[in-house]
Design a protein around this motif. Sequence first.
Motif, mmCIF file in Angstrom:
data_model
loop_
_atom_site.group_PDB
_atom_site.id
_atom_site.type_symbol
_atom_site.label_atom_id
_atom_site.label_comp_id
_atom_site.label_asym_id
_atom_site.label_seq_id
_atom_site.Cartn_x
_atom_site.Cartn_y
_atom_site.Cartn_z
ATOM 1 N N PRO A 1 -25.358 -21.044 42.519
ATOM 2 C CA PRO A 1 -25.298 -22.262 43.279
ATOM 3 C C PRO A 1 -25.051 -23.348 42.226
ATOM 4 C CG PRO A 1 -27.433 -21.474 43.405
ATOM 5 C CD PRO A 1 -26.635 -20.424 42.673
ATOM 6 N N ASN A 2 -24.376 -24.517 42.705
ATOM 7 C CA ASN A 2 -23.835 -25.681 42.019
ATOM 8 C C ASN A 2 -24.996 -26.681 41.932
ATOM 9 O OD1 ASN A 2 -22.722 -27.933 40.858
ATOM 10 N ND2 ASN A 2 -22.052 -28.509 42.708
ATOM 11 N N PHE A 3 -25.656 -26.436 40.564
ATOM 12 C CA PHE A 3 -26.740 -27.584 40.442
ATOM 13 C C PHE A 3 -26.624 -28.772 39.896
ATOM 14 C CE2 PHE A 3 -28.708 -23.179 39.376
ATOM 15 C CZ PHE A 3 -29.783 -23.524 40.028
ATOM 16 N N ARG A 4 -25.322 -29.192 40.126
ATOM 17 C CA ARG A 4 -24.960 -30.679 40.242
ATOM 18 C C ARG A 4 -24.893 -31.261 41.566
ATOM 19 N NH1 ARG A 4 -20.333 -28.882 36.007
ATOM 20 N NH2 ARG A 4 -20.890 -26.934 37.240
ATOM 21 N N SER A 5 -25.139 -30.624 42.512
ATOM 22 C CA SER A 5 -25.232 -30.953 43.827
ATOM 23 C C SER A 5 -26.598 -31.367 44.255
ATOM 24 C CB SER A 5 -24.810 -29.886 44.801
ATOM 25 O OG SER A 5 -25.154 -30.176 46.150
ATOM 26 N N PRO A 6 -26.517 -32.757 44.756
ATOM 27 C CA PRO A 6 -27.856 -33.067 45.347
ATOM 28 C C PRO A 6 -28.700 -32.110 46.423
ATOM 29 C CG PRO A 6 -26.501 -35.004 45.276
ATOM 30 C CD PRO A 6 -25.584 -33.621 45.035
ATOM 31 N N VAL B 1 -34.194 -25.325 32.985
ATOM 32 C CA VAL B 1 -33.385 -25.983 32.257
ATOM 33 C C VAL B 1 -32.224 -24.845 31.675
ATOM 34 C CG1 VAL B 1 -32.242 -27.348 30.188
ATOM 35 C CG2 VAL B 1 -34.243 -28.075 31.586
ATOM 36 N N LEU B 2 -32.859 -23.758 31.437
ATOM 37 C CA LEU B 2 -32.127 -22.636 30.773
ATOM 38 C C LEU B 2 -31.204 -22.067 32.026
ATOM 39 C CD1 LEU B 2 -34.469 -20.611 28.183
ATOM 40 C CD2 LEU B 2 -32.158 -21.996 27.721
ATOM 41 N N MET B 3 -32.057 -21.954 32.967
ATOM 42 C CA MET B 3 -31.320 -21.248 34.301
ATOM 43 C C MET B 3 -30.283 -22.106 34.494
ATOM 44 S SD MET B 3 -33.051 -20.742 38.008
ATOM 45 C CE MET B 3 -33.097 -22.560 38.562
ATOM 46 N N GLN B 4 -30.292 -23.488 34.715
ATOM 47 C CA GLN B 4 -29.119 -24.421 35.256
ATOM 48 C C GLN B 4 -27.962 -24.029 34.072
ATOM 49 O OE1 GLN B 4 -30.277 -27.879 37.361
ATOM 50 N NE2 GLN B 4 -32.438 -27.490 36.271
ATOM 51 N N TRP B 5 -28.337 -24.278 32.873
ATOM 52 C CA TRP B 5 -27.245 -24.134 31.859
ATOM 53 C C TRP B 5 -26.689 -22.742 32.060
ATOM 54 C CZ3 TRP B 5 -27.730 -20.235 27.940
ATOM 55 C CH2 TRP B 5 -26.736 -20.173 27.032
ATOM 56 N N TRP B 6 -27.464 -21.739 31.991
ATOM 57 C CA TRP B 6 -26.922 -20.171 32.096
ATOM 58 C C TRP B 6 -25.982 -20.228 33.230
ATOM 59 C CZ3 TRP B 6 -27.025 -15.634 34.938
ATOM 60 C CH2 TRP B 6 -26.616 -14.474 34.301
#
Lengths: 415, 478, 412
Positions: free
Chosen positions: B165-170, C83-88
Motif C-alpha cells: 500500500p502507499n503509505f503517503r496516502s491519507p 516506521v521500518l515497515m513504511q520505509w521497507w
Amino acid sequence: MSTASKTLDANDARLSPFEGGGKMIAVGFGLGAVGLGGAAALGAGAGDHFEGFLHSYLVAFAYFLAIALGGLFFVTLQHLTRAGWSVAVRRLAEVVAGTLPVLALLSLPIVIPTFLGNHALYHWADPAARQEDHLLHHKEAYLNNTFFLIRMVVFFGFWSLLARYFLKNSTKQDETGDPEITTKQQKLSAPAMILFALTLTYGAVDLLMSLVPHWFSTIIGVYYFAGAMMSAMATLIVLAKYLQGKGKLGDIVTVDHYHDLGKLMFAFTFFWAYIAFSQFMLIWYGNIPEDTIWYAPRQVGQWIPFSIALILVHFAIPFVGVMSRHAKRKTGILLFWAIWLLFAHWMDMFYVVKPTMIIEHGGEAGMLHLSLMDPLCWVGVLGFFIAAIGMGLKKHRLVPVKDPRLTESLAFENY
Amino acid sequence: MSSAVASHEIDNTRDDPTRRAQLILGGQDFHTVTEMVAGIPEQERINRNWWFAFTLAVSLAGMFGLNIAYLFWEGTGIWGNNNPVGWGWPIVNFVFWVGIGHAGTLISAILFLLRQQWRTSINRFAEAMTIFAVVCALVFPGIHIGRPWLPYWMFPLPNQMSMWPNFRSPLLWDVFAVGTYGTVSALFWYYGLIPDLATIRDRAKTKIRKFAYGVFSLGWTGSARHWHRYERTYLILAALCTPLVLSVHSVVSFDFATAQLPGWHTTIFPPYFVAGAIFSGFAMVVTLAVPARAFFGLQNLITLRHLENMNKIILATGMMVGYAYSMEFFIAWYGANEYEGFTFFNRAFGPYAWAYWIMVSCNVISPQLFWFKKIRTTPWMMVIVCIFVNIGMWFERFVITVTSLHRDFLPSSWGYFSPTIFDIMLFVGSFGLFFTLFLLFLRWLPVVAIAEVKAGMPAAHGHHEEHGHEAEGAATHG
Amino acid sequence: MADHRPVDSVDPNNLPEYGLLAQYEDVTSLKQACEQVRDAGYSKWDAHSPFPVHGIDAAIGIRPTRLPLLIFGAGATGTTVAVLMQWWMNAFDYPFLISGKPLWSLPANIPVAFELTVLFAALTGIFATLGRNLLPRHHHPLFNNERFARATDDKFFIAIEAKDGRYDATRTRELLESTGAVAVDSVPDDSKINASLPKPLVYFIVASFLAGFVPLGIAARAWFTKSAEPRIHLNPNMDFQQKFKTQSPNPLFADGRSMRPDIDGTVAEGWLRQDDAYYRGLDADANWLVGFPQQVEVSQGTMARGQERFDIYCSPCHGTAGYGDGPVARRAAELKQAKWVTPSSLHQDYLRTQPEGKLFNTISHGIRNMPGYGHAIPESDRWAIVMYIRALQRSQLATTSDVPDSERAKLR
C-alpha cells in the motif's frame, strides 16, 4: 477521599502575602533596566533602524505574554469547570495573569512604532508597501496602522481587565468568605472564555502571523495557545517551588497538586506537538508556494539543526521525560522539566519570529540572526515580569483562603 | 437522607460552590445499584415497545443489506456521485458516523483523566454507541471500494500484485486510524464490561445465562490483586485513548486537508474536525440517553445533572466549531486567494447555500439555546436541540465535501450533486444497523458501569453517615 | 466459566481444603481486616470486592505493578515497526514515486506510526493484564461458596489459602473472626474434579483452531504455485459491461468503428475559421502577414493584455524581458540538462525582423523544443502577445526619440 480534611487558619503565616515580593520587584526592575537598556543600546548601535532589536524584543515579549495569557486561561477554565483540586494553586495563576497590565505597557515598543508607520517589524505597516503590493492592498482593511492600534488597545485592555477582575474578586473572598463570589466568577467565566479565545487568536494573528503578511494559517491561534498553556503550567510549577523554598505555602500545595500541574504541562506539550505537526504536515503535503513561504527559510542552513532541535527539545525529549508518574511526583525532577520546557518555549517563539528577518527584511538566508540582544531582551522582559509577579505576591495572600472549595483541594489525592 | 440535603436530592443540577451535588439520587446503596442495572438484562420478557423498536431497526438494517447487495451487483453508478462530485454521500456518511463514534471514548478516556466522576453513569452506554457507530462508519468505505472482495489490498499484506500500500496516502492512514480506533475502543469497552458481566453471572438463575455470562466474564472474582493491575491498565488505556481520539478525526480531516482544493486545504482542519466529532457524539449520546433512561427507569443513575453536563460540553464544542467556521472565513478573505475566497462565498450564497445555512443554524445557533438552564435541564427540549445538532453535523460534512468539489477549477466542469434513492436508503439503512446493535446492547448487557458507579459512591470511601458532604465531592467535579 | 456445580454432588470428605473465606459488610472493616491479615504475615491470600477499593493496595501490601513498563516497551515497538515497515515497503522493496514526495517521507509516516504505537500498547496492556491475573479462568474454588456470589454485588471478602505456610485451620479462623468478619467459611478445593473444561467444548476449540489454518494454507498454496486459469470474475456484471469502449469494434456501423468521425462536408459550429490573416497569420498571397489583422485593435488595452498573457505563458522560459532567461531556462542551465534547447532571446536581429504573422504562427504551433500554445491561448490573446513582443523588442533598442516629449524633459 480517605484522608481527614486539613483545616486552614486564614492568618497562617505560610499563606500571608510574600515578604520577598519587594526584593522581587527591586531585582526585577534592575534586570529589566539592564536587559532592555543594554539591548536598546546595542540596537541603536547596529544601525539597522532597530530592526534586529525589535525582532529580539518581540521574541521576548511574545514569550512572556504567552505565559500570562496561559495563566489567565487557567483561571478562567477552573471557574468554568467548577474545579476543586486547583484552588490551592489558583491564586498563583491569578498573580501570573495579573502581570497582563504590565505586559500591556511592555507592548508599547512594538505597538507605537508600528502605529506610526515604522515597518522595521511589520512590513505591512508601511503605507507605500500597501499600495505597491497587491496582497497587502487586499488586506489593508485589516492590516493597517490605525486598526492595529485599536485592536491592541482592545486586546490588552480586555486581558488586563479580566485578569484584574478575577484577582480582585478572589482576594475579596479572602476577606468576606462569601460563596456568592465564586458563583459570580463562574458566571463570568463562560462569556469570558469566548472573548478570550477570540482575542488570543487575533492577538496571535496580529503579533506573529502578520510578521509575514503574505502568509496565512487558520491554526495559528491554537498554536500560540498550546505553547501558552504549556509554559504557564511550567511557570506555576517554578513559582510554587520557589515560594515553598522561601518557606511559604508549606504543605498546602501538595505533591498531588504538582502531579496535576505536571499532567497538564505534559498534555500541552503533546498538544503543541499535535498542532505544530498538523500545520506542518498539511503545508508540507500541499506544497503550495503561498503556504510554504513560511517554512522554506526555516529549512535552510543553521535553521535545519534549529528546527530539529525544536522538535526534540519541545516535544520528543520532555515527552519521554515527563511521561512517568514518578517524574511528575518528584517535585525536583518536575522542576527540572518545567525549566526545560520554559527554554523550549523560548526556542518556539524564536522559531516563529526570527526568520521574518530573512523573509521580509532581506536578512541573510540560512542564518539564525542570533545576537546578544536576544538574551538581553529576554532578561529585560523577564525582569519586569518578575517585578509584576512580585507586586502581586506582596499584596495578596498566596492561597484563596476562604474559597468554598479549598477544603476539597487540600484533601485532594491523585490516583 | 437528612433533611438538609433534601433539596439537592430533588434537584442535583443546582450549582452551589459550598457543596458538591450528588451524583446518583434516590439514596442508593451498592445492592440497589446492582438491582437497577443488572435487572434490565435479567428481565424474563421485555416490554412490547422494545420489540417494536427492534423490529423497525431490523427492517431498516435488512433494507441496508439489500441495498448493499444491489450495489455490489450493479456497481457504484447507482449513487448520485458524478463528475466533478466524485465524493458524495458515502464519504459524508462515513465521516458522520466516525464523528458520532468519538463521544464514547472521549467520555471513557478524557473525562476519566480529568477525574469527571459523573462519566461513570454514562460511559458504558456511550462506549457501546461508539463501537456501533464505528461499525456503521466502516461499512461505507468498505462498500465504496468497487471490488469489495479485495479490501485486503488496503492492508500491508502480501497480495497478488506483489505491491505494498502507499503509505503517503491519507486514505491509507484512515485505514490504520479507524481500524486502531475500532479495535481499541471495542477492547476498552469489553475490558470495562468484565466485572459487570461477572455480577450478572453471579446472579444468573438459568444454566444458559450462567454459561453465557460466565464465558464472557472470564472467571472474574473481584480479587484486589486483579483490581490493582486492572485499574493501572485502565488508566494507561485512558491515556492512550485520549490522543487516539484526537488522531482519528485528525486523520479523517487529512483526507480533505492534504488536498490542494479550496475549502479543504486549511491548517485548522484537524482540531476543528475533532471538536465537531465530539460535538456530534455528545449530541447522539443525549439523544439516546434521554429515552433509554426513561424506558428502563434509570433516572436516579443518569440524572439531570449528567445530562446537563453533557449539554454544557455540547455548547462548548459547538462554540469551537463556530470558531473554526469563522476562522476559515476570515482566512479565506485574509489569505487573498481568489479561489479560496470564491469557495467560501459560494458556500454561503451559491447553489448549496441552503445546506450551508442549515449547517450554521443547527451547529452554531441551536446549541446557543443551552445557555438557558431550563433548556439544558428539560429532557424533551434537549433532545430536540441535540437532534438539530446531529442534522447540522451531517450537513457540515455534506457542505465540506460537496461544495468544494462541485465548483471545479474549470467552469466547464462545474456540476451539481443530487442523491439517488439508493444514497438515501443506504444512509437511512445505516441507522437501522446502528439501532439494531444498540437495542441488543440495551437488552442483554449492563447499560451502566456498575462497578465504576459503586466506586464513586460515598460508601466506597468508607463514608456511611455523612452523605452529601465533601466526601463524594472530592471525587466529583461538576 | 463459573460453573456452579452443587458441592454435594461430590463427597466433601474427600476434598482437600482450599482455605477460609471471611465476609465483611463494608469497605472500612475490609481494609482494617486486611491490615491485620497482612501484619499477621500471610502471603497467599486475597481480598475480593465488587469494585476497586481505594487504599486497599497498601492495606494488603500489593507492590505497584510493572505493567506500565511493559506497555511502554510495546508502544516503542509499535513505533519502530511502523516506521521500518513504511520505509521497507515504500522506499525499499517496491519504491514508487507519488505526488513528488520523497520515497521515504517521514512526515507522511507519522500518522501510521502513531496508530500502531497505540495499537501495540493497548493490546499489550489488555492482554498482559489478563495474563498476569491468570484470566480467563474456567473455574475457581471460591465459586462453590454461596455467599461469594455477593462479591460482585455488595459484599466484601478475604480468602486465605491453605497453601500458605502460616495457615492453620483453627488459628487462621480465629484471626479472621477477630477482624470483624460477619461469617467465616471453610471452602473445599474441588479443582481436581471440576477444573477441567467440558469435553465438547475442548473439541470445539481444537477444531476451530485447526480450521483457522485452512484458509491460510489455501492462500499459501496460491502464493507458491502458478495457474493458467483466467481469474475468477466474482461479479461478471461489473467486469463485462454492456457498452462500447473507444478503439473497439462496433457491428452497428458499416465501418465497424465505435468512435464516430465527423460527417463529411460539415464543420462544427464556430470552427470554420476562413480568415487566414486572423487565424493563421497569412496575407492574401499566403505569405506571413506583416502588421496586425484588422480585428486586432492596436491599443493600450490590447498591449496590457498582451503583457499579462506574456508573463503567464511565455516568461517562464523566455524571461519577463524576453532574453530567454526565464526560471525554467535558468533551472535547466543549473542542472546542465544535455538535451535542453535554450529558449531564444526575442531580441536577436533575426527575430526582430520576422513578420508578425510568423511570430503568431510560432506561438500557435511551436518551434524546435517549444510546444504550440494554440490550444491554450485564443487567437486574440496570441495577437496581443505578438504586439507586446514588438513593444519589448523596441524597448531594448530605444532611442531618445522614442520617449514622449513630456517625459524627455525629465531625462538628463
